[in-house]
Write a protein that holds these residues in place. Structure first.
Motif: not given
Length: 240
Positions: A71-92
């Protein structure tokens, strides 16, 4: 007229990777490092550099997490997605151990049911932030605090320097030797700068000493002249 001659063009095989191929890729990476994919592919029949690179980054890299998302990783993923949207390489670049492909797949599948829950959680944080200010974020760890600040203040999010080293745990002997050479050069440069600084200090000290010595000599000479003048005046007065 010059003709283009192609000798035995390589046939690309689109098939699942075998265990022997994976072991061969790992051995070649130990030799060439995880960069020279075209050179590595020459030792694998029916494979090209792009296939080898994707196989390493998505499956063979020991730093990759293969455990289920918590759940912690998913929460972090949710936050980063708010910044980068679907730029998966940036989130990675910010989520250690997860590839852009695994992040994309998890967002499109496992995160669908939880987005409303995380959206409610974020809105509660936003309301509290509007009432109490930045102190609201002190209860979160450094990573969460950084990204929440970026979202709430609408400012760009930069990557910390140490995150790149954490994302790639495999350091080849060649890379380590290169790092050592760079450190030695930096050390030599620093030593040279120190020596130059010491020389400048010595020159300054000598200059100041010379000025003091010259000043003392001038004062002594001036006193001697003054004493001689006074002696002449006194002798003249006595003679008269």
């Amino acid at each position: 007229m010059k003709q283009n001659i192609t000798n035995n063009p390589k046939v690309i095989r689109k098939r699942p990777w075998s265990e022997d191929e994976d072991m061969k890729v790992l051995e070649l990476i130990q030799t060439f490092g995880p960069q020279k994919w075209t050179q590595i592919a020459q030792y694998l029949q029916g494979r090209v550099g792009k296939q080898c690179r994707e196989r390493w980054h998505n499956h063979l890299n020991p730093s990759i997490k293969r455990s289920p998302w918590d759940e912690d990783e998913e929460w972090i993923l949710y936050l980063y997605h708010k910044v980068f949207r679907n730029k998966w390489s940036e989130i990675a670049k910010h989520i250690i151990g997860r590839t852009d492909n695994s992040i994309k797949n998890h967002w499109n599948s496992g995160m669908k049911k939880k987005q409303n829950e995380f959206s409610y959680k974020f809105n509660q944080i936003k309301l509290k932030f509007q009432r109490e200010g930045l102190s609201t974020l002190n209860e979160y760890d450094i990573q969460q605090k950084r990204i929440l600040e970026a979202i709430l203040y609408n400012k760009p999010l930069r990557i910390e320097q140490n995150q790149f080293s954490e994302n790639d745990n495999l350091e080849q002997p060649q890379i380590q030797q290169k790092k050592i050479r760079i450190e030695v050069l930096q050390s030599e440069k620093y030593t040279d700068l120190e020596l130059i600084k010491e020389d400048e200090q010595m020159i300054q000290q000598n200059y100041q000493h010379h000025e003091l010595d010259y000043s003392n000599r001038f004062n002594s000479h001036f006193l001697l002249q003054l004493f001689g003048f006074e002696s002449k005046v006194l002798g003249f007065q006595e003679s008269s």
